[in-house]
Design a protein around this motif. Structure first.
Motif, PDB file in Angstrom:
ATOM      1  N   ARG A   1      32.415 143.336 -29.148  1.00  0.00           N
ATOM      2  CA  ARG A   1      31.385 144.356 -29.326  1.00  0.00           C
ATOM      3  C   ARG A   1      31.118 144.605 -30.810  1.00  0.00           C
ATOM      4  O   ARG A   1      29.966 144.681 -31.248  1.00  0.00           O
ATOM      5  CB  ARG A   1      31.817 145.650 -28.643  1.00  0.00           C
ATOM      6  CG  ARG A   1      30.813 146.788 -28.811  1.00  0.00           C
ATOM      7  CD  ARG A   1      31.352 148.090 -28.254  1.00  0.00           C
ATOM      8  NE  ARG A   1      32.547 148.521 -28.954  1.00  0.00           N
ATOM      9  CZ  ARG A   1      32.547 149.078 -30.159  1.00  0.00           C
ATOM     10  NH1 ARG A   1      31.404 149.264 -30.812  1.00  0.00           N
ATOM     11  NH2 ARG A   1      33.673 149.449 -30.737  1.00  0.00           N
ATOM     12  N   GLN A   2      32.205 144.703 -31.596  1.00  0.00           N
ATOM     13  CA  GLN A   2      32.031 144.952 -33.030  1.00  0.00           C
ATOM     14  C   GLN A   2      31.388 143.763 -33.722  1.00  0.00           C
ATOM     15  O   GLN A   2      30.540 143.935 -34.610  1.00  0.00           O
ATOM     16  CB  GLN A   2      33.393 145.259 -33.660  1.00  0.00           C
ATOM     17  CG  GLN A   2      33.999 146.561 -33.173  1.00  0.00           C
ATOM     18  CD  GLN A   2      35.375 146.813 -33.769  1.00  0.00           C
ATOM     19  OE1 GLN A   2      35.607 146.516 -34.927  1.00  0.00           O
ATOM     20  NE2 GLN A   2      36.289 147.336 -32.970  1.00  0.00           N
TER      21      GLN A   2
ATOM     22  N   ASP B   1      16.442 150.135 -24.249  1.00  0.00           N
ATOM     23  CA  ASP B   1      16.735 150.913 -23.044  1.00  0.00           C
ATOM     24  C   ASP B   1      15.468 151.037 -22.198  1.00  0.00           C
ATOM     25  O   ASP B   1      14.384 150.552 -22.572  1.00  0.00           O
ATOM     26  CB  ASP B   1      17.298 152.283 -23.412  1.00  0.00           C
ATOM     27  CG  ASP B   1      16.367 153.090 -24.310  1.00  0.00           C
ATOM     28  OD1 ASP B   1      15.156 152.780 -24.348  1.00  0.00           O
ATOM     29  OD2 ASP B   1      16.857 154.030 -24.968  1.00  0.00           O
TER      30      ASP B   1
ATOM     31  N   THR C   1      26.947 145.885 -31.275  1.00  0.00           N
ATOM     32  CA  THR C   1      26.227 146.456 -30.148  1.00  0.00           C
ATOM     33  C   THR C   1      27.137 147.389 -29.367  1.00  0.00           C
ATOM     34  O   THR C   1      28.236 147.746 -29.804  1.00  0.00           O
ATOM     35  CB  THR C   1      25.672 145.330 -29.250  1.00  0.00           C
ATOM     36  OG1 THR C   1      24.810 145.897 -28.273  1.00  0.00           O
ATOM     37  CG2 THR C   1      26.792 144.555 -28.575  1.00  0.00           C
ATOM     38  N   SER C   2      26.689 147.790 -28.191  1.00  0.00           N
ATOM     39  CA  SER C   2      27.426 148.731 -27.352  1.00  0.00           C
ATOM     40  C   SER C   2      28.098 147.996 -26.197  1.00  0.00           C
ATOM     41  O   SER C   2      27.830 146.820 -25.930  1.00  0.00           O
ATOM     42  CB  SER C   2      26.471 149.789 -26.792  1.00  0.00           C
ATOM     43  OG  SER C   2      25.501 149.158 -25.953  1.00  0.00           O
ATOM     44  N   ARG C   3      28.980 148.720 -25.476  1.00  0.00           N
ATOM     45  CA  ARG C   3      29.622 148.132 -24.289  1.00  0.00           C
ATOM     46  C   ARG C   3      28.574 147.765 -23.239  1.00  0.00           C
ATOM     47  O   ARG C   3      28.755 146.811 -22.485  1.00  0.00           O
ATOM     48  CB  ARG C   3      30.630 149.121 -23.694  1.00  0.00           C
ATOM     49  CG  ARG C   3      31.896 149.290 -24.533  1.00  0.00           C
ATOM     50  CD  ARG C   3      32.785 150.384 -23.981  1.00  0.00           C
ATOM     51  NE  ARG C   3      33.174 150.138 -22.594  1.00  0.00           N
ATOM     52  CZ  ARG C   3      34.211 149.380 -22.212  1.00  0.00           C
ATOM     53  NH1 ARG C   3      34.952 148.788 -23.139  1.00  0.00           N
ATOM     54  NH2 ARG C   3      34.495 149.212 -20.944  1.00  0.00           N
ATOM     55  N   ARG C   4      27.477 148.525 -23.199  1.00  0.00           N
ATOM     56  CA  ARG C   4      26.403 148.247 -22.234  1.00  0.00           C
ATOM     57  C   ARG C   4      25.897 146.814 -22.347  1.00  0.00           C
ATOM     58  O   ARG C   4      25.519 146.197 -21.352  1.00  0.00           O
ATOM     59  CB  ARG C   4      25.269 149.239 -22.478  1.00  0.00           C
ATOM     60  CG  ARG C   4      23.965 148.921 -21.764  1.00  0.00           C
ATOM     61  CD  ARG C   4      22.914 149.992 -22.024  1.00  0.00           C
ATOM     62  NE  ARG C   4      21.613 149.547 -21.562  1.00  0.00           N
ATOM     63  CZ  ARG C   4      20.677 149.020 -22.338  1.00  0.00           C
ATOM     64  NH1 ARG C   4      20.902 148.883 -23.635  1.00  0.00           N
ATOM     65  NH2 ARG C   4      19.516 148.639 -21.841  1.00  0.00           N
ATOM     66  N   VAL C   5      25.916 146.277 -23.583  1.00  0.00           N
ATOM     67  CA  VAL C   5      25.437 144.914 -23.814  1.00  0.00           C
ATOM     68  C   VAL C   5      26.598 143.925 -23.915  1.00  0.00           C
ATOM     69  O   VAL C   5      26.538 142.819 -23.389  1.00  0.00           O
ATOM     70  CB  VAL C   5      24.583 144.858 -25.090  1.00  0.00           C
ATOM     71  CG1 VAL C   5      24.135 143.424 -25.388  1.00  0.00           C
ATOM     72  CG2 VAL C   5      23.386 145.776 -24.985  1.00  0.00           C
ATOM     73  N   ALA C   6      27.675 144.330 -24.598  1.00  0.00           N
ATOM     74  CA  ALA C   6      28.769 143.389 -24.859  1.00  0.00           C
ATOM     75  C   ALA C   6      29.419 142.885 -23.577  1.00  0.00           C
ATOM     76  O   ALA C   6      29.692 141.684 -23.442  1.00  0.00           O
ATOM     77  CB  ALA C   6      29.805 144.051 -25.763  1.00  0.00           C
TER      78      ALA C   6
ATOM     79  N   ALA D   1      20.861 144.664 -29.766  1.00  0.00           N
ATOM     80  CA  ALA D   1      20.582 146.049 -29.379  1.00  0.00           C
ATOM     81  C   ALA D   1      19.532 146.034 -28.271  1.00  0.00           C
ATOM     82  O   ALA D   1      18.336 146.226 -28.516  1.00  0.00           O
ATOM     83  CB  ALA D   1      20.113 146.858 -30.584  1.00  0.00           C
TER      84      ALA D   1
ATOM     85  N   SER E   1      36.467 144.651 -27.155  1.00  0.00           N
ATOM     86  CA  SER E   1      36.145 145.566 -28.247  1.00  0.00           C
ATOM     87  C   SER E   1      35.830 144.804 -29.522  1.00  0.00           C
ATOM     88  O   SER E   1      34.882 145.145 -30.243  1.00  0.00           O
ATOM     89  CB  SER E   1      37.315 146.527 -28.481  1.00  0.00           C
ATOM     90  OG  SER E   1      37.049 147.370 -29.582  1.00  0.00           O
TER      91      SER E   1
END
Length: 592
Positions: free
Chosen positions: A550-551, A493, A555-560, A490, A547
């Motif tokens: 990411r799971q 930001d 985490t989010s797409r921003r990181v994955a 995570a 996807s």
């Protein structure tokens, strides 16, 4: 299939009822049929059509055979509690009920039989009064006469409803088959029977006994017919290779190899609690009956020392019976199968406080916190779910608080060593392991995220450039480590970085110092996050999507997406023709 026990005082009524339902004779011995008394366990089954097949374990009702009765009901999920209309509720019925409640049986049917001899109302009211306040108080009741057939159709309908509402067994569970019969078949060898509550057995499987002896499944039968595999809940007969008949007896267990711990000491919760238990009782679990020494700890908790080790898990239900008084003393729920020793003054009282706070179901985080460091496989063998406890370097799990303490000890040891011998900075890996009090050197890397300014390089744990950072940046880094310890992918930001006082220059200094990993502009994680990501992605299919990645990383797409790009740049992954991703083989130059 579902398996039910037929319990109650009236043996001739139970056996006749099972015979009428199934067309099979549950009393296997001529003496049982001659005396109208069930002496050993009997087995029968019937097809209920859309509701499937129900098998019955007919258990003895006489007080002389309570141990045999408990061996039959131990592994079953439901019960037919049989009361004769002309005899009513008997003292032995009460002990059967106590045992069923202690074992956690929560569903079944109340059957008033022999209604051709007397109206069922009095016996039904009496039985309901005795069931009141127990988990079985609301079970449906059916009045029948096996001689005339009255009520049998209604009983079959209720059996179907019971079979449908009993919980589905876990097919993926580890096998623990408690043996209730063992015999030899000419030309086949050793055969054992039992009730399989969960998991799956297959011809060719390797199993082991609680003593560690390996055996293999030569053949398998269920309901009298050969099968290639069987799942719970079912009655099975297992033809074994690799063990003589005399090596097994009722109360032994066949187990998934390496998945169970045989324990001789357990901590339990007693129900009902209160009252000083006798020093010795008999523990009944599965089909086993073992003498135990009882050490009371709290008002409703105790430590049991078993005369013989048994394969037990946290959450197992058992009966503690006083054979001298011929009564059930209490039900027991296993809370710990690897309890700590009680050597110091006050240790027993402290342990009682710990046990009082435990639930009947294992709490994975609490169990890991209590033990600090434990092998993942051992914790799973105790009956503790381990899937949500994070990575396990070298097969070890370490509690975050224990990891933080180890990191502090390691940092202090490195500093002390460097002050004493500045020309030989850092500690060798094995010395670092000892300083941190860790059982395996592979755990050193697992605790290093909690030790700012330390790195594991070339077989030594050394101070890094972070030692030259300003105190404010080091403090911010420690706060960031705390954030990422809870959610390692995570990425903070911009607002969080600014709140920590980490602007672009500070972040760049931490990246240069090897403390942070920059994946993209504004996306930073702790150093080593890419290695941790590879471990997390190794649990995915050979080819996976962004996807799925990411799971897996949580985490989010921003990181994955930047992480996948970084792994591709550094040669840890490759893109597939379909646009997916694949991990490279360790040390390889191409896809695995």
């Amino acid at each position: 299939m579902q398996v039910l026990a037929t319990a109650g005082h009236v043996d001739h009524g139970k056996s006749t009822l099972v015979r009428t339902l199934t067309g099979m004779e549950p009393d296997r011995f001529a003496e049982e049929r001659r005396r109208g008394m069930t002496i050993d366990l009997g087995f029968a089954w019937t097809d209920l059509g859309a509701a499937g097949t129900v098998a019955f374990v007919d258990v003895p009702g006489h007080e002389r055979f309570v141990t045999t009765m408990l061996a039959g009901v131990g592994p079953v999920p439901g019960v037919l509690l049989v009361v004769a209309a002309d005899e009513g509720w008997m003292p032995q019925s009460a002990e059967h009920l106590d045992a069923l409640v202690a074992l956690g049986v929560r569903d079944g049917l109340l059957v008033i039989t022999r209604t051709d001899l007397l109206e069922p109302d009095l016996a039904l009211d009496d039985a309901r009064a005795h069931l009141r306040g127990t988990p079985l108080e609301a079970v449906p009741a059916v009045a029948v006469s096996a001689r005339t057939g009255a009520g049998i159709d209604a009983l079959r309908a209720e059996l179907g409803a019971l079979a449908r509402r009993l919980p589905a067994p876990d097919d993926a569970a580890d096998v623990r088959l408690w043996v209730d019969r063992c015999f030899t078949v000419h030309g086949a060898g050793t055969v054992v029977t039992g009730t399989l509550p969960a998991g799956r057995l297959r011809v060719g499987d390797e199993l082991e006994t609680a003593g560690g002896r390996r055996v293999s499944v030569r053949g398998l039968q269920s309901l009298g017919a050969p099968v290639g595999e069987a799942g719970g809940v079912s009655r099975v007969a297992v033809n074994l290779r690799g063990v003589p008949r005399e090596a097994l007896t009722r109360g032994d267990a066949l187990l998934t190899p390496g998945a169970w711990l045989a324990t001789g000491t357990v901590d339990v919760r007693l129900r009902p609690g209160g009252g000083e238990p006798p020093r010795e009782l008999t523990l009944h679990v599965g089909s086993a009956a073992v003498t135990v020494r009882v050490r009371p700890l709290g008002p409703d908790t105790a430590r049991l020392h078993l005369r013989e080790p048994l394969p037990l898990r946290v959450g197992d239900r058992a009966v503690l019976r006083d054979p001298g008084r011929r009564r059930v003393h209490a039900g027991a729920t296993v809370l710990d199968v690897r309890p700590p020793e009680l050597r110091r003054r006050g240790a027993a009282a402290a342990r009682a406080g710990e046990l009082a706070a435990m639930g009947d179901r294992p709490d994975p985080a609490a169990e890991l916190r209590r033990r600090g460091v434990v092998r993942r496989a051992e914790l799973a063998a105790m009956g503790v779910p381990v899937d949500g406890l994070g990575p396990a370097p070298g097969g070890w799990l370490i509690d975050p608080q224990r990891a933080a303490a180890a990191a502090r000890d390691l940092a202090a040891a490195v500093d002390a060593h460097d002050r004493a011998d500045p020309l030989d900075p850092g500690l060798p890996t094995e010395a670092a392991r000892r300083a941190a009090g860790l059982p395996d050197a592979r755990l050193v890397d697992a605790v290093l995220p909690g030790a700012p300014g330390l790195a594991h390089r070339d077989g030594r744990v050394v101070r890094t450039a972070a030692a030259g950072l300003t105190p404010a940046v080091v403090t911010a880094l420690e706060a960031l480590r705390a954030d990422l310890a809870r959610a390692p992918f995570a990425a903070p930001d911009a607002a969080r970085l600014a709140g920590l006082g980490l602007g672009p220059r500070e972040v760049a200094s931490l990246v240069r110092a090897g403390e942070l990993l920059r994946l993209a502009d504004g996306v930073v994680l702790l150093a080593g996050a890419d290695d941790r990501a590879v471990r997390a992605l190794s649990g995915l299919p050979a080819e996976f999507t962004a996807s799925q990645a990411r799971q897996a990383l949580g985490t989010s797409r921003r990181v994955a997406l930047p992480m996948l790009e970084h792994l591709a740049r550094t040669g840890r992954t490759v893109r597939t023709a379909d646009g997916g991703h694949r991990l490279r083989a360790p040390g390889g130059t191409g896809p695995p």
